[in-house]
Design an enzyme around this catalytic site. Sequence first.
Site, PDB file in Angstrom:
ATOM      1  CE  LYS A 124      27.012  34.807  42.578  1.00 22.55           C
ATOM      2  NZ  LYS A 124      28.202  34.646  43.417  1.00 22.55           N
ATOM      3  CG  ASP A 156      28.632  33.432  47.741  1.00 16.05           C
ATOM      4  OD1 ASP A 156      28.561  32.198  47.784  1.00 16.05           O
ATOM      5  OD2 ASP A 156      28.535  34.090  46.686  1.00 16.05           O
TER       6      ASP A 156
HETATM    7  P1  NAP Z   1      33.501  39.775  40.059  1.00 15.67           P
HETATM    8  O1  NAP Z   1      32.291  40.382  40.666  1.00 15.67           O
HETATM    9  O2  NAP Z   1      33.632  39.742  38.586  1.00 15.67           O
HETATM   10  O3  NAP Z   1      34.779  40.547  40.674  1.00 15.67           O
HETATM   11  C1  NAP Z   1      36.078  40.204  40.286  1.00 15.67           C
HETATM   12  C2  NAP Z   1      37.088  41.058  41.039  1.00 15.67           C
HETATM   13  O4  NAP Z   1      38.374  40.570  40.688  1.00 15.67           O
HETATM   14  C3  NAP Z   1      37.050  42.530  40.675  1.00 15.67           C
HETATM   15  O5  NAP Z   1      37.459  43.273  41.786  1.00 15.67           O
HETATM   16  C4  NAP Z   1      38.088  42.610  39.561  1.00 15.67           C
HETATM   17  O6  NAP Z   1      38.722  43.869  39.500  1.00 15.67           O
HETATM   18  C5  NAP Z   1      39.125  41.623  40.035  1.00 15.67           C
HETATM   19  N1  NAP Z   1      39.838  41.030  38.919  1.00 15.67           N
HETATM   20  C6  NAP Z   1      39.344  40.266  37.917  1.00 15.67           C
HETATM   21  N2  NAP Z   1      40.318  39.891  37.079  1.00 15.67           N
HETATM   22  C7  NAP Z   1      41.465  40.449  37.551  1.00 15.67           C
HETATM   23  C8  NAP Z   1      42.814  40.419  37.115  1.00 15.67           C
HETATM   24  N3  NAP Z   1      43.193  39.743  36.025  1.00 15.67           N
HETATM   25  N4  NAP Z   1      43.723  41.100  37.846  1.00 15.67           N
HETATM   26  C9  NAP Z   1      43.337  41.781  38.953  1.00 15.67           C
HETATM   27  N5  NAP Z   1      42.085  41.846  39.406  1.00 15.67           N
HETATM   28  C10 NAP Z   1      41.153  41.174  38.725  1.00 15.67           C
HETATM   29  O7  NAP Z   1      33.688  38.262  40.520  1.00 15.67           O
HETATM   30  P2  NAP Z   1      33.235  37.618  41.910  1.00 15.67           P
HETATM   31  O8  NAP Z   1      31.879  37.037  41.762  1.00 15.67           O
HETATM   32  O9  NAP Z   1      33.475  38.618  42.981  1.00 15.67           O
HETATM   33  O10 NAP Z   1      34.241  36.375  42.032  1.00 15.67           O
HETATM   34  C11 NAP Z   1      35.602  36.561  42.375  1.00 15.67           C
HETATM   35  C12 NAP Z   1      36.235  35.211  42.683  1.00 15.67           C
HETATM   36  O11 NAP Z   1      35.618  34.626  43.819  1.00 15.67           O
HETATM   37  C13 NAP Z   1      36.081  34.178  41.551  1.00 15.67           C
HETATM   38  O12 NAP Z   1      37.257  33.436  41.454  1.00 15.67           O
HETATM   39  C14 NAP Z   1      34.948  33.304  42.026  1.00 15.67           C
HETATM   40  O13 NAP Z   1      35.055  31.988  41.515  1.00 15.67           O
HETATM   41  C15 NAP Z   1      35.201  33.314  43.519  1.00 15.67           C
HETATM   42  N6  NAP Z   1      33.985  33.004  44.300  1.00 15.67           N
HETATM   43  C16 NAP Z   1      34.013  31.882  45.055  1.00 15.67           C
HETATM   44  C17 NAP Z   1      32.925  31.564  45.826  1.00 15.67           C
HETATM   45  C18 NAP Z   1      32.975  30.332  46.669  1.00 15.67           C
HETATM   46  O14 NAP Z   1      31.916  29.808  47.023  1.00 15.67           O
HETATM   47  N7  NAP Z   1      34.131  29.853  47.044  1.00 15.67           N
HETATM   48  C19 NAP Z   1      31.793  32.380  45.836  1.00 15.67           C
HETATM   49  C20 NAP Z   1      31.806  33.533  45.039  1.00 15.67           C
HETATM   50  C21 NAP Z   1      32.916  33.827  44.264  1.00 15.67           C
HETATM   51  P3  NAP Z   1      38.114  45.118  38.688  1.00 15.67           P
HETATM   52  O15 NAP Z   1      37.227  45.839  39.641  1.00 15.67           O
HETATM   53  O16 NAP Z   1      39.318  45.869  38.292  1.00 15.67           O
HETATM   54  O17 NAP Z   1      37.369  44.515  37.504  1.00 15.67           O
END
Ligand code: NAP
Length: 307
Positions: free
Chosen positions: A72, A108
């Site tokens: 991304k 998104d």
């Molecule tokens: P990402 O860039 O990897 O970011 C993940 C975030 O969650 C970071 O802030 C991370 O914190 C935090 N995190 C991860 N594991 C954690 C844990 N065990 N405890 C506390 N904080 C945690 O991922 P992303 O792309 O933003 O996606 C995040 C979520 O949104 C996912 O579940 C994804 O499936 C969902 N999503 C959904 C859509 C949709 O269309 N509905 C679109 C995009 C994403 P750190 O900074 O500390 O690592």
Amino acid sequence: MVNEQEVTQLAGILGYPLGHSLSPAIHNAAFAHLGLDWHYVPLMVEEPALGPLLSALRLSNFRGLNVTMPYKTTVIPHLDIIDPLVELAGACNTIKVDAGRLSGYNTDAGAFMRSLRQEAGFSPQGKVGVLIGAGGAARAAAAVLAQGGLAALHIVNRTRKTSEELREALISAFPALDVGLRDRNHQLKDVFEGADIVVNATPVGMHPDEDQVPVAPELLQERHVVADLIYRPATTLLLREAEKVGARTVSGVHTFLYQAAYAFEIWTGRAAPVEVMLQVLRAELGLQTTERHAGGAANPSPGREDR
Ligand code: NAP
């Protein structure tokens, strides 16, 4: 340049590795519904091939891509035109291939805002938000909330550095926005008491760890709109807890649906058949087809999933 009248047009999802994706079924049903000679495929590509592949796609019958992990951010330098939301979110999830040029979008962000508007009647103008997480999805959510006139945002994240970077980006783009940072284990009662909207943009609570919540449920209040970006399960434990206190809830299923609809429209120039896409999405997620709301998801099958 490929003559688009004579050959099936292609779209696909770009990532590595790719697990089972919901997107081919959704987009292929939409193409078929409108009688378009288009087809959507998974495009699993290892990192060294990313640049050469994107160069080749410019001169092909590929017209659109969704982008998922881990590309991304890394696709951005390969693009010719970048939507302002891509810059703000630091992430591109949709590419349009047109006349040899690659344009990048973040659908998104708009999809999240549309889900808040349509499912909870929420407008961010003058409101206060709590954002849990500071990754790609959090940045997209923060950007559209700020664009919509949010007054203040409290970012609650596990890693301080990531939330500081998000705060910097937000303050420079939206100087009027009041941005506060809180650690996950910090006392959060005061920020939740003053908030209108709570957004979970972490994977905490996602399948298979469906018994987890990203913050203590006692913090949730009836006045909140609680939105979760997780779409599997469609109704996370956080949303179930929010429903218990009478808060309005918004499932990540809606963001997923609308990001697909926006991508479809960007690629084809046609209005997306959202109802058709929703039916396919519900079926893929094992949801009741008669349900208007995304709540009450049946337990989905395990496995990694990409868009
Ligand atoms: P990402 O860039 O990897 O970011 C993940 C975030 O969650 C970071 O802030 C991370 O914190 C935090 N995190 C991860 N594991 C954690 C844990 N065990 N405890 C506390 N904080 C945690 O991922 P992303 O792309 O933003 O996606 C995040 C979520 O949104 C996912 O579940 C994804 O499936 C969902 N999503 C959904 C859509 C949709 O269309 N509905 C679109 C995009 C994403 P750190 O900074 O500390 O690592």
